[in-house]
Design a protein around this motif. Structure first.
Motif, PDB file in Angstrom:
ATOM      1  N   GLU A 133      25.253  61.058 -55.953  1.00 13.55           N
ATOM      2  CA  GLU A 133      25.042  62.510 -55.836  1.00 13.55           C
ATOM      3  C   GLU A 133      24.941  63.191 -57.198  1.00 13.55           C
ATOM      4  O   GLU A 133      24.057  64.025 -57.420  1.00 13.55           O
ATOM      5  CB  GLU A 133      26.182  63.137 -55.032  1.00 13.55           C
ATOM      6  CG  GLU A 133      26.011  64.648 -54.862  1.00 13.55           C
ATOM      7  CD  GLU A 133      27.123  65.262 -54.028  1.00 13.55           C
ATOM      8  OE1 GLU A 133      27.026  66.466 -53.735  1.00 13.55           O
ATOM      9  OE2 GLU A 133      28.074  64.536 -53.673  1.00 13.55           O
TER      10      GLU A 133
ATOM     11  N   PHE B 276      20.566  63.663 -48.643  1.00 12.74           N
ATOM     12  CA  PHE B 276      20.439  64.791 -49.568  1.00 12.74           C
ATOM     13  C   PHE B 276      18.992  65.269 -49.494  1.00 12.74           C
ATOM     14  O   PHE B 276      18.063  64.456 -49.495  1.00 12.74           O
ATOM     15  CB  PHE B 276      20.750  64.377 -51.012  1.00 12.74           C
ATOM     16  CG  PHE B 276      22.181  63.974 -51.251  1.00 12.74           C
ATOM     17  CD1 PHE B 276      23.206  64.904 -51.150  1.00 12.74           C
ATOM     18  CD2 PHE B 276      22.499  62.667 -51.581  1.00 12.74           C
ATOM     19  CE1 PHE B 276      24.533  64.536 -51.366  1.00 12.74           C
ATOM     20  CE2 PHE B 276      23.809  62.287 -51.811  1.00 12.74           C
ATOM     21  CZ  PHE B 276      24.830  63.223 -51.705  1.00 12.74           C
TER      22      PHE B 276
ATOM     23  N   ASP C 194      23.206  69.150 -49.145  1.00 10.21           N
ATOM     24  CA  ASP C 194      24.007  68.039 -48.650  1.00 10.21           C
ATOM     25  C   ASP C 194      24.018  68.067 -47.127  1.00 10.21           C
ATOM     26  O   ASP C 194      24.652  68.931 -46.520  1.00 10.21           O
ATOM     27  CB  ASP C 194      25.426  68.167 -49.213  1.00 10.21           C
ATOM     28  CG  ASP C 194      26.288  66.957 -48.909  1.00 10.21           C
ATOM     29  OD1 ASP C 194      25.931  66.180 -48.003  1.00 10.21           O
ATOM     30  OD2 ASP C 194      27.331  66.780 -49.568  1.00 10.21           O
TER      31      ASP C 194
END
Length: 250
Positions: A149, A171, A166
């Protein structure tokens, strides 16, 4: 992004079935042809063509097929004269539906699209009736298991992305259309694997659907995308993950 994101997930799950129907190559060839027709055959100078070719390669389309499609678009080879036509309408529960088509016969296509809407509890509307509800954006999706991330955020924001969202298992990276190419290249250079990369129409608000209306909406989306002349379908529906998962298994 609820409707678009979830429908993209369903399409990936059902991708093997769609491939067997022989629809994917036909749609990809049309997109390459139209992209070359309007933007020229130079891949470096035509972002739309570059994206179309990348999608074709991802589906293992032979190089000869890609080259023929480009030449038909630029006029070097004879072929059909395709037109881009957008249809707008409403699905079950009043969900907005935007349909992008590429066709050599508008009368055939509009009749087909109208029939699919009617069969699935929707109705085809006038031009402009729902288009104002959507905004064109660049859109990339990454499986959470495939990326870090923090790395994703850093690359996306440095490359000029508007937002990183998110979701449950993915994502989503959102960009302005003009920045999409640069953001995609930035991820490619860092070898980050995405499962969706496209210019899309993002709904400004969503409509929650349940029960029969949700099932009809899924049939409408599938029916439209199964049409030879339809390239992409967008909607602002919001349907529960349970219903979507059940549909994806059918």
């Amino acid at each position: 992004m609820s409707g678009h994101s979830k429908w993209s997930t369903i399409k990936r799950k059902k991708g093997a079935t769609d491939a067997k129907r022989g629809k994917i190559f036909t749609k990809l060839i049309k997109e390459i042809t139209v992209a070359a027709r309007f933007g020229g055959g130079d891949v470096d100078a035509n972002p739309r063509l570059r994206t179309a070719i990348a999608n074709a390669k991802a589906e293992n389309m032979p190089k000869d097929n890609i080259e023929r499609a480009i030449k038909k678009g630029t006029g070097e080879l004879e072929g059909f004269t395709y037109e881009e036509v957008i249809y707008e309408g409403y699905g079950p529960g009043g969900a907005a539906v935007l349909v992008e088509s590429v066709t050599d016969n508008k009368n055939r296509t509009v009749a087909d699209v109208r029939h699919i809407f009617s069969k699935c509890g929707g109705n085809l509307g006038e031009a402009g009736c729902v288009g104002w509800m959507f905004e064109k954006k660049g859109y990339l999706v990454f499986e959470k298991d495939d990326v870090d991330e923090e790395t994703l955020m850093e690359i996306a924001l440095e490359a000029g992305a508007d937002d990183v969202r998110d979701e449950e298992t993915t994502f989503e990276v959102i960009t302005a259309p003009r920045d999409f190419d640069g953001v995609q290249k930035a991820f490619d250079e860092k070898s980050l694997k995405y499962v969706v990369a496209e210019i899309t129409m993002v709904p400004q608000s969503t409509v929650k659907l349940e029960g029969k209306e949700a099932e009809q909406m899924m049939r409408l989306m599938e029916g439209l995308e199964d049409s030879d002349d339809v390239q992409k379908v967008y909607s602002n529906f919001d349907i529960s993950d349970t219903t979507l998962e059940a549909f994806g298994e059918t």
